[in-house]
Scaffold this active site. Sequence first.
Site, mmCIF file in Angstrom:
data_model
loop_
_atom_site.group_PDB
_atom_site.id
_atom_site.type_symbol
_atom_site.label_atom_id
_atom_site.label_comp_id
_atom_site.label_asym_id
_atom_site.label_seq_id
_atom_site.Cartn_x
_atom_site.Cartn_y
_atom_site.Cartn_z
ATOM 1 N N GLU A 112 0.817 -1.215 0.000
ATOM 2 C CA GLU A 112 0.000 0.000 0.000
ATOM 3 C C GLU A 112 0.847 1.260 0.000
ATOM 4 O O GLU A 112 2.032 1.225 0.294
ATOM 5 C CB GLU A 112 -0.981 -0.028 1.175
ATOM 6 N N LYS A 114 2.613 4.605 1.099
ATOM 7 C CA LYS A 114 3.020 5.210 2.369
ATOM 8 C C LYS A 114 2.783 6.709 2.224
ATOM 9 O O LYS A 114 3.584 7.434 1.639
ATOM 10 C CB LYS A 114 4.489 4.924 2.660
ATOM 11 N N ASP A 116 2.464 10.516 2.869
ATOM 12 C CA ASP A 116 3.320 11.422 3.630
ATOM 13 C C ASP A 116 2.447 12.389 4.427
ATOM 14 O O ASP A 116 2.265 13.539 4.058
ATOM 15 C CB ASP A 116 4.239 12.173 2.658
ATOM 16 N N TYR A 224 -5.748 2.637 7.652
ATOM 17 C CA TYR A 224 -4.995 1.443 7.257
ATOM 18 C C TYR A 224 -4.838 0.406 8.362
ATOM 19 O O TYR A 224 -4.176 -0.583 8.185
ATOM 20 C CB TYR A 224 -3.630 1.808 6.669
ATOM 21 N N LYS A 316 11.260 2.975 1.128
ATOM 22 C CA LYS A 316 11.281 4.426 0.902
ATOM 23 C C LYS A 316 11.582 4.703 -0.565
ATOM 24 O O LYS A 316 12.416 4.034 -1.167
ATOM 25 C CB LYS A 316 12.369 5.053 1.774
ATOM 26 N N CYS A 410 15.087 44.968 -17.591
ATOM 27 C CA CYS A 410 15.246 43.663 -18.232
ATOM 28 C C CYS A 410 16.731 43.310 -18.310
ATOM 29 O O CYS A 410 17.529 44.121 -18.783
ATOM 30 C CB CYS A 410 14.641 43.707 -19.635
ATOM 31 N N CYS A 413 17.637 43.432 -22.380
ATOM 32 C CA CYS A 413 17.582 44.616 -23.239
ATOM 33 C C CYS A 413 17.643 45.910 -22.423
ATOM 34 O O CYS A 413 17.626 47.001 -23.000
ATOM 35 C CB CYS A 413 16.325 44.592 -24.109
ATOM 36 N N CYS A 428 8.753 42.359 -19.374
ATOM 37 C CA CYS A 428 9.592 43.285 -20.117
ATOM 38 C C CYS A 428 8.706 43.795 -21.247
ATOM 39 O O CYS A 428 8.197 43.012 -22.043
ATOM 40 C CB CYS A 428 10.811 42.558 -20.694
ATOM 41 N N CYS A 433 12.729 43.372 -27.555
ATOM 42 C CA CYS A 433 13.683 42.712 -26.645
ATOM 43 C C CYS A 433 14.226 41.433 -27.295
ATOM 44 O O CYS A 433 13.455 40.564 -27.702
ATOM 45 C CB CYS A 433 12.985 42.377 -25.326
HETATM 46 S S1 IVH Z 1 1.461 1.059 9.080
HETATM 47 C C1 IVH Z 1 2.625 -0.839 12.895
HETATM 48 N N1 IVH Z 1 0.678 1.917 6.733
HETATM 49 O O1 IVH Z 1 4.348 5.845 8.156
HETATM 50 C C2 IVH Z 1 2.154 -0.227 11.627
HETATM 51 N N2 IVH Z 1 1.906 3.407 8.090
HETATM 52 O O2 IVH Z 1 7.094 5.493 9.101
HETATM 53 C C3 IVH Z 1 2.622 1.147 11.497
HETATM 54 N N3 IVH Z 1 2.228 5.608 7.110
HETATM 55 O O3 IVH Z 1 3.655 6.089 11.563
HETATM 56 C C4 IVH Z 1 2.034 1.956 10.464
HETATM 57 N N4 IVH Z 1 1.127 5.236 5.241
HETATM 58 O O4 IVH Z 1 2.334 7.589 9.925
HETATM 59 C C5 IVH Z 1 1.337 2.212 7.855
HETATM 60 N N5 IVH Z 1 -0.117 2.538 4.649
HETATM 61 C C6 IVH Z 1 0.532 2.834 5.770
HETATM 62 C C7 IVH Z 1 1.102 4.108 5.979
HETATM 63 C C8 IVH Z 1 1.803 4.344 7.160
HETATM 64 C C9 IVH Z 1 1.808 6.118 5.945
HETATM 65 C C10 IVH Z 1 3.035 6.347 8.103
HETATM 66 C C11 IVH Z 1 2.487 6.264 9.489
HETATM 67 C C12 IVH Z 1 3.578 5.618 10.276
HETATM 68 C C13 IVH Z 1 4.789 5.968 9.483
HETATM 69 C C14 IVH Z 1 5.950 5.056 9.765
#
Ligand code: IVH
Length: 675
Positions: A112, A114, A116, A224, A316, A410, A413, A428, A433
């Site tokens: 899934e 991650k 931000d 999640y 990451k 500018c 020119c 400008c 120019c």
């Molecule tokens: S699972 C024990 N699932 O990433 C499970 N975290 O670096 C822990 N995050 O604290 C979290 N998307 O804030 C999980 N699909 C996702 C996520 C996710 C973003 C964040 C979350 C967590 C941090 C860890």
Amino acid sequence: MTTPAKRVAELREQIAFHAARYFVEDSPVIPDADYDQLVKELIALETDHPELVAENSPSLRVGAPTSTAFSPVAHGQPMLSLDNVFDESELREWSERLVRSLGREDVELSIEPKIDGLALSILYVDGGYSVSATRGDGRVGEDVTANVATMASVPQRLQGVTSTGRIEVRGEVYIDKAAFAQLNASLAKAGERLFANPRNTAAGSLRQKDSTATARRPLSFLAYQLVILEGHEELAEITGHDQALAALDSFGFSVAPTVRHVRGERAMIDAAGWFEDHRHDLPYEIDGVVIKATRLADRDLLGSTSRAPRWAIARKLPPEERTTTLLSIEVSIGRTGRATPYAVLEPVVVAGSTVSMATLHNQDQVRAKDVRPGDRVIVRKAGDVIPEVVAHVPLAGVTRASEWQFPQHCPECQGLLERTGDESDTYCINPACPAQTREQIVHFASRSAMDIEGLGEQRVVQLLSSGLIRDVADLYALGVETLQELEGLGRLSATALVEAITLSRAQPLSRVLIGLGIRHVGPVAARNIATTFPTIDELVHASSDALAAVDGVGAVIAASVVSFMEDSENRLLLERLAARGLLLREPEQTVDVAQTLTGKAVVVTGSLEGYSRDEAEAAIVGRGGTSPGSVSKKTFCVVVGEAPGASKVTKAADLGIPVVSAEGFAFLLETGEIS
Ligand code: IVH
């Protein structure tokens, strides 16, 4: 010399400082990637020198101590962090460990996004909204109950839950990209400081003292994790993450529509790769992909360390933000005369390429970001977009240069630069120019206009400075004999260039209109205008009313075309282009695809496999349909791809507009019907 012990102490101090900036103050001064690097180095040193591991090392901790502004809340179950891997081979190692520990090859895995944002845990008692808490140090978080209660994506009651007990729903609070852009645009308009990125803005918004302030921010929540603390016996039937997500969805939460449940390493690598490829198509920012063991029984077997579960890992993605030094701020002049400030940077590798220049957009943006020569700045390069300077890094005890002033003249020119009314751009205003002339010719020759191969910026500069051309019409008088005398152009490339120029004479009128750079006239308007007025004669004499009646052309574009055509210099240019053999007409459209969608408005949301956003729209328009950006009563159907916009899907449901899956799209194009 730095000893490992000294370095470890140094790293701990730095990590503690940055963790506080990130978790407590919501205003980090270094990009996440730099922070991750510090933690990674500390963990490596502690692994090599176990004697240096201290009980309070940040490497063992999750997050940071909470601030004192909110009351503390103990989590029903610890909120752990995730361990990180940074490339595919580290991810394979992780999955191999999983396979070894569980003793079977085809482990079920969920992949899934991650997101931000920031983690949130929401306690529901007997199905009713009760307490919301941030992660804090993982055991105790901050009470943000009142603020979260203002969020539309957090249900006040769990739909369909009639049993009693206590549940914690965990997920991510974030601001999606479109809402963030809108928020910053309105701040820029009001002359206020901009937010650096969606994550910090989401964090700051959630941790407002006044919940009406939170309510005004476009926060979203994606669930999640479902933690059953007590009761709700029927939920004990849930044995896997797929079922948990389905339950969360049925309770009324959003869950990521892109989550994939697969078996084995190969499928895991593929699914994780999908997110890397589609990162920029998602509506929210992601900094990685999370891979989790799907089965809850496997999770129990694998267990957790004090910091993170062994059953999940974060892959990451390469950081899109980096810090570097801003060497100077310069201004470049575009083909319309627009003066764009840009940053000259100490070169830095961002998202895989070296960046040494980045746009600062306009005067207001420079002011809003408060960047000055000599500053450390955060540079961002997301996908194909032009690198930009996001913000400066405030450093204590460093004297900064004085505020940068937009030049009055500018740089090319020396003519006056002018900013009028409430426009954010400066221009400008000297039509002669040389920078504007140069950029106009480069644009004329570019791929989207006349498509003259081999005529890039450098070549244009050379032709101008050698006096061979003064405008685009002169291009069509160039001969091989003269060109081959130029430096770097032999007979062969001179011939190729002349051929490319010759070929471009036959470009349809719409391409010429694009090439002339008439204000507000983009590719779609140009095509529609040229279809309605297929010869230059008809177009020159078209009234603004007739123009405004053309599909996709309103009063603004019509007025701009009329004023262009009325200008005597432009008329002269068109005459010279005609005299030099340009076609200047739009050939009748040869309809080679069936016009299956004539008169039908098809809205696309989310990403469709095999189509970019533009390609999907082109496929619809090419079949006689239209592809508006929003759903209305007149919409024929909504095509829903991966990670669709929730509002479009909801609106379609509200209005009873049919929804077509990504798979149904091909059928729709072919037949004009809904499968
Ligand atoms: S699972 C024990 N699932 O990433 C499970 N975290 O670096 C822990 N995050 O604290 C979290 N998307 O804030 C999980 N699909 C996702 C996520 C996710 C973003 C964040 C979350 C967590 C941090 C860890």
